[in-house]
Scaffold this active site. Sequence first.
Site, PDB file in Angstrom:
ATOM      1  CB  CYS A  20      -9.266   5.075   0.067  1.00 56.31           C
ATOM      2  SG  CYS A  20      -7.648   5.451   0.785  1.00 56.31           S
ATOM      3  CB  THR A  21      -6.826   0.102   1.920  1.00 55.00           C
ATOM      4  OG1 THR A  21      -5.659   0.792   1.418  1.00 55.00           O
ATOM      5  CG2 THR A  21      -7.314  -0.896   0.888  1.00 55.00           C
ATOM      6  CG  HIS A  22      -4.912   5.245   4.095  1.00 57.77           C
ATOM      7  ND1 HIS A  22      -4.355   4.695   2.976  1.00 57.77           N
ATOM      8  CD2 HIS A  22      -3.868   5.672   4.857  1.00 57.77           C
ATOM      9  CE1 HIS A  22      -3.030   4.803   3.045  1.00 57.77           C
ATOM     10  NE2 HIS A  22      -2.710   5.394   4.176  1.00 57.77           N
ATOM     11  CG  ASP A  37      -1.814   1.221   1.312  1.00 52.99           C
ATOM     12  OD1 ASP A  37      -2.497   1.506   0.306  1.00 52.99           O
ATOM     13  OD2 ASP A  37      -1.830   1.929   2.341  1.00 52.99           O
ATOM     14  CB  SER A  38       0.200   4.774  -0.700  1.00 54.20           C
ATOM     15  OG  SER A  38      -0.923   4.943   0.143  1.00 54.20           O
ATOM     16  CB  CYS A  43      -2.928   0.621  -2.566  1.00 54.33           C
ATOM     17  SG  CYS A  43      -2.895   2.365  -3.035  1.00 54.33           S
ATOM     18  CG  ASN A  44      -9.313   1.026  -3.131  1.00 52.72           C
ATOM     19  OD1 ASN A  44     -10.244   0.366  -3.567  1.00 52.72           O
ATOM     20  ND2 ASN A  44      -8.981   0.994  -1.846  1.00 52.72           N
ATOM     21  CE1 TYR A  53       2.888   5.713  -3.184  1.00 56.41           C
ATOM     22  CE2 TYR A  53       1.755   3.834  -4.162  1.00 56.41           C
ATOM     23  CZ  TYR A  53       2.885   4.378  -3.593  1.00 56.41           C
ATOM     24  OH  TYR A  53       4.010   3.603  -3.414  1.00 56.41           O
ATOM     25  N   GLY A  54      -2.762   9.248  -3.874  1.00 59.68           N
ATOM     26  CA  GLY A  54      -3.996   9.775  -4.480  1.00 59.68           C
ATOM     27  C   GLY A  54      -3.803  10.937  -5.448  1.00 59.68           C
TER      28      GLY A  54
HETATM   29  N1  DGL Z   1      -4.702   3.396   0.639  1.00 61.05           N
HETATM   30  C1  DGL Z   1      -4.679   3.843  -0.691  1.00 61.05           C
HETATM   31  C2  DGL Z   1      -5.926   3.542  -1.452  1.00 61.05           C
HETATM   32  O1  DGL Z   1      -6.557   2.549  -1.150  1.00 61.05           O
HETATM   33  C3  DGL Z   1      -3.971   5.089  -1.072  1.00 61.05           C
HETATM   34  C4  DGL Z   1      -4.195   6.340  -0.376  1.00 61.05           C
HETATM   35  C5  DGL Z   1      -3.216   7.372  -0.875  1.00 61.05           C
HETATM   36  O2  DGL Z   1      -2.015   7.102  -0.801  1.00 61.05           O
HETATM   37  O3  DGL Z   1      -3.649   8.426  -1.355  1.00 61.05           O
HETATM   38  O4  DGL Z   1      -6.295   4.210  -2.373  1.00 61.05           O
END
Ligand code: DGL
Length: 264
Positions: free
Chosen positions: A183-185, A9-10, A72-73, A41-42
């Site tokens: 988003c997994t966060h 993941d990011s 990570c989506n 990463y978004g």
């Molecule tokens: N957790 C990530 C996702 O599922 C990325 C969030 C990010 O880095 O912006 O998209």
Amino acid sequence: MEAPIGVIDSGVGGLTVVKEMLKRLPNEPIVYIGDDARCPYGPRSTQEVQEFTMEMATALSKMDIKMLIIACNTATAVALDEVREHFPFPVIGVIVPGARGAVKASKTGKIAVLGTVGTINSHAYDDAIRTLLPNATIHPLACPDFVPIVESGLYKSENASGVVKKGLVGLAGKDFDVAILGCTHYPLVQHHIQAHLPSKVQIISSAVETVFDVERILLSKNITRDDSSKVAPIFYTTGQTQQFLSIVEDWLAIKKPDVRHIML
Ligand code: DGL
């Protein structure tokens, strides 16, 4: 098979998938990389996200993983196909499982998708949902302020509730019965999200459905680990180990987790 399953993941978001793995597949060894130094990463370009994702997958391939979960989506949306083509082990993402969970749960076919700017702009969820439910009504919403509150460890603060409330304003007046945490966060702020959405809305995170897919692939390829002794997961971060460790302790309830630094 003793080899570990890789999870990337990011940052700390993929821990929401690890949490489900530990529940459902507790004998499987896990090696995780969070690219916290370059998170989020978004807002990044497609090319950057593809490059960074390949770097993490390459690092894990050198650790002889038997399978990779892109937890990570944002990375799944733009890099899944490329990573799949490049490595010999099975690679799964989180978007198709998330879409499947939402379509199963929705009674009205009206679904909100919360995600990063990259995920929302990719339309990957729209495509995955419409493949399963062509007449779905989809309300996509980018929530760029949610990841920073999770990465900074402030997801339990009062301030987090305000940030989430503001981030969800774009859904006011929209009709939907399911909201996907795309988003997994976001599961780390799920209680705030639930509090600021109408109570009839069911929240779906892709973690549970993703782990169903992991289990299915392990069985079909006959690569499940047979030994029932537990192996502690190993977590690598490109960022601060102390901050990462506190979130692992809190979110996964693991005492003294094995958190190491990695350079990609
Ligand atoms: N957790 C990530 C996702 O599922 C990325 C969030 C990010 O880095 O912006 O998209």
